[in-house]
Design a protein around this motif. Structure first.
Motif, PDB file in Angstrom:
ATOM      1  N   GLY A 165       0.785  -1.223   0.000  1.00  0.00           N
ATOM      2  CA  GLY A 165       0.000   0.000   0.000  1.00  0.00           C
ATOM      3  C   GLY A 165       0.816   1.272   0.000  1.00  0.00           C
ATOM      4  N   LEU A 166       2.082   1.220   0.390  1.00  0.00           N
ATOM      5  CA  LEU A 166       2.887   2.433   0.492  1.00  0.00           C
ATOM      6  C   LEU A 166       3.003   3.149  -0.843  1.00  0.00           C
ATOM      7  N   ALA A 208      -2.554   3.563  -9.173  1.00  0.00           N
ATOM      8  CA  ALA A 208      -3.612   4.571  -9.179  1.00  0.00           C
ATOM      9  C   ALA A 208      -4.657   4.245 -10.243  1.00  0.00           C
ATOM     10  N   GLY A 209      -5.835   4.832 -10.076  1.00  0.00           N
ATOM     11  CA  GLY A 209      -6.860   4.686 -11.098  1.00  0.00           C
ATOM     12  C   GLY A 209      -7.775   3.502 -10.865  1.00  0.00           C
ATOM     13  N   PRO A 210      -8.838   3.415 -11.655  1.00  0.00           N
ATOM     14  CA  PRO A 210      -9.892   2.412 -11.422  1.00  0.00           C
ATOM     15  C   PRO A 210      -9.542   0.995 -11.824  1.00  0.00           C
TER      16      PRO A 210
END
Length: 450
Positions: A4-5, A12-14
Motif C-alpha cells: 500500500g505504500l 492509481a486509477g480504477p
C-alpha cells in the motif's frame, strides 16, 4: 502484492480494483457458478443444485487469507476455494460442485475474466485520453513549434500534429485492446488433461454454456499449455504502456525550464518538491512514465513463462499469476496518470513561437536548400545546395551574421533566390507540408473508431 505504500502512485486509477485479490476470488467463483448453470442446461446436474451453487458464489462470503494460506497444499488457490464452496452449499448440491473441471480451469478462466474487466475499465480511460488529445490536435492545428530530432531543433511542426501523433498511439492501443477483448479472452475448460472425459458427450455443450454465461469467447479446444492468449494480453499491455510512455516523455521534455512549452496546472500541492520551493514538476506525466516503465519487465516475465510442458505445466502456469496482475495494474496506473496530465496540460503558444524564432531561421535551412534546387532547375544539385546552405548556417552559428543576410550574400544562392524569397523560405509557417492533412486524417480515423 503491494503493501500500500506506493499504491497511490503506482497503482492509481480504477483498473487497480479490478485486479485485486477480491476481484480474482470473485472471478474464480464466477467460473464455478457458470459451470454449475451450464452443466444444468446440458443435463449434467439438477437445475436446483446449480442454482444453489451459483447463489453461494459471492466473494464476500469467503476468507481470502485463509484460502491463500491453504493454497500451499496443492499449489494453487482453486483447490481450497472449491472445498470452501462445497462446504457452503446445501448437501444436495455439494456433490456437483466443480464437476468435470480442474484447478487450472478455474484459475485460467478467472484470469480471462479479470483481464476482461480490467480492459473494459482501461478502454474507458484510454478513450478519455483520446478525447483530450483530439481536442488538442484540433485546437492547435496551426500552432507552429520547433520539431526536434535527436533532441535538437529540426524543421517546424505544429502542436496539433504532435498531439495527433500522440493520439495515433492511443487509438492503436484501443484497436488492439478491443480485438483481444472480443476474440482472445476465452474460457478455459478442459478437465484434467484437456479432454473433458469426465463429462462424456456433454463436455462441449457445457463449455459453450460457460462461455455464454461469462461473456467470454469459446475456444476451439482447451489451452492449458498453449499460452498465446496470455502472451497477447502481455503484448497489448506493453503496447499501451509504450504509447503512454512516449507521450509522458514528450510532456516532461517540453516542460523543462529551458523549453517551457508545456506545463501541468494541477490542484494546490501538486508538482511540488520536498526541498525546492520553486519547483512545479509535471508530476502526473512523471508518474505516467514511472508506471509505464514497469511494463517491459512484466511482459518479459509472462513471455518467459510461455513454455508449458505436455498437457499441464509444472510451474510455468504459476509463474504467470503475479506478473499478469501487476501488468494490468501498472498499465491502468499509467493510463490514469496520463489522463490526469492531459487534463492539467497548459500549452504556452508564445513560448513555442519564441523557441522557434530563437535560431533565427536555422531550422528552415532545409527549406532554402530544397528551393535552391527547384529554382535552379537542377543546375545546383541537392547535395551542392545542402552544402552551400550548411556553410552559411555554420557562419551564422559562429556569430558572423544573421542567417538571412548570409544567405542573401551568397552568390550561388542569390543567382536563383531573391532576398524576398529567402525571407519567405525562413518563415516557419511556409514549411509545414502535409501537416493539416495528417491531422485531419488522424482525427477522422479517431472519430470513426470512437
Amino acid at each position: 502484492m503491494s503493501d500500500g505504500l506506493f499504491d497511490g502512485v503506482l497503482a492509481a486509477g480504477p483498473v487497480a480494483e479490478q485486479v485485486g485479490d477480491r476481484a480474482w476470488l470473485q472471478a474464480m467463483l464466477d467460473f464455478e457458478g457458470a459451470l454449475a448453470l451450464a452443466s444444468a442446461e446440458a443435463g449434467v446436474l439438477p437445475a436446483d443444485a446449480a442454482e444453489l451453487i451459483a447463489r453461494s458464489c459471492r466473494a464476500e462470503d469467503y476468507d481470502i487469507a485463509e484460502i491463500g494460506a491453504r493454497a500451499v497444499g496443492i499449489g494453487n488457490p482453486a483447490g481450497p476455494l472449491v472445498r470452501a464452496l462445497t462446504a457452503r452449499v446445501p448437501a444436495e448440491a455439494a456433490a456437483y460442485v466443480h464437476l468435470g473441471a480442474t484447478s487450472q480451469d478455474v484459475s485460467d478462466t478467472a484470469a480471462m475474466l479479470v483481464t476482461a474487466r480490467a480492459f473494459d475499465v482501461l478502454r474507458g480511460e484510454l478513450r478519455e485520453c483520446g478525447v483530450l488529445l483530439a481536442r488538442s490536435a484540433e485546437t492547435y492545428a496551426g500552432t507552429v513549434m520547433a520539431g526536434r530530432s535527436l533532441l535538437q531543433q529540426a524543421p517546424p511542426v505544429t502542436f496539433g500534429l504532435t498531439a495527433a501523433g500522440w493520439l495515433s498511439g492511443i487509438a492503436a492501443a484501443i484497436d488492439r485492446l478491443d480485438e483481444i477483448r472480443r476474440d482472445r479472452l476465452a474460457v478455459q475448460f478442459g478437465g484434467a488433461v484437456g479432454t473433458l472425459a469426465a463429462l462424456g458427450d456433454k463436455g462441449i455443450p457445457v463449455l459453450s454454456g460457460i462461455a455464454r454465461q461469462l461473456g467470454l469467447a469459446e475456444p476451439a479446444l482447451p489451452w492449458h499449455t498453449e499460452r498465446s492468449r496470455i502472451a497477447e494480453v502481455a503484448a497489448v499491455s506493453g503496447q499501451t504502456c509504450g504509447a503512454v510512455a512516449k507521450i509522458a516523455r514528450d510532456i516532461t521534455l517540453l516542460a523543462q525550464t529551458e523549453i517551457g512549452e508545456l506545463s501541468e496546472r494541477g490542484p494546490a500541492g501538486s508538482g511540488g518538491s520536498s526541498t525546492m520551493p520553486h519547483k512545479r514538476n509535471p508530476v502526473a506525466a512523471v508518474l505516467a512514465a514511472g508506471s509505464a516503465g514497469q511494463a517491459p519487465g512484466l511482459v518479459a516475465a509472462l513471455l518467459g513463462a510461455a513454455a508449458h510442458e505436455h498437457q499441464r505445466a509444472a510451474g510455468s502456469w504459476h509463474a504467470e499469476w503475479r506478473p499478469l496482475s501487476e501488468l494490468l495494474r501498472t498499465t491502468g496506473s499509467a493510463v490514469h496518470w496520463l489522463r490526469t496530465s492531459l487534463e492539467r496540460l497548459h500549452v504556452d503558444t508564445h513560448r513555442m513561437r519564441a523557441n522557434l524564432d530563437e535560431t533565427a531561421g536555422l531550422l528552415l535551412a532545409e527549406n532554402v536548400a530544397t528551393a535552391l534546387v527547384s529554382a535552379s532547375e537542377g543546375a545546383v544539385g541537392r547535395q551542392a545546395a545542402t552544402d552551400t546552405v550548411a556553410d552559411r548556417c555554420r557562419e551564422a552559428l559562429a556569430g558572423t551574421g544573421e542567417l538571412a543576410d548570409l544567405l542573401a550574400a551568397d552568390p550561388v544562392i542569390t543567382k536563383y533566390l531573391e532576398r524576398r524569397r529567402i525571407d519567405e523560405l525562413l518563415d516557419p509557417t511556409t514549411y509545414l507540408g502535409s501537416t493539416d492533412e495528417f491531422i485531419r486524417r488522424t482525427l477522422d480515423n479517431w472519430r470513426t473508431q470512437s
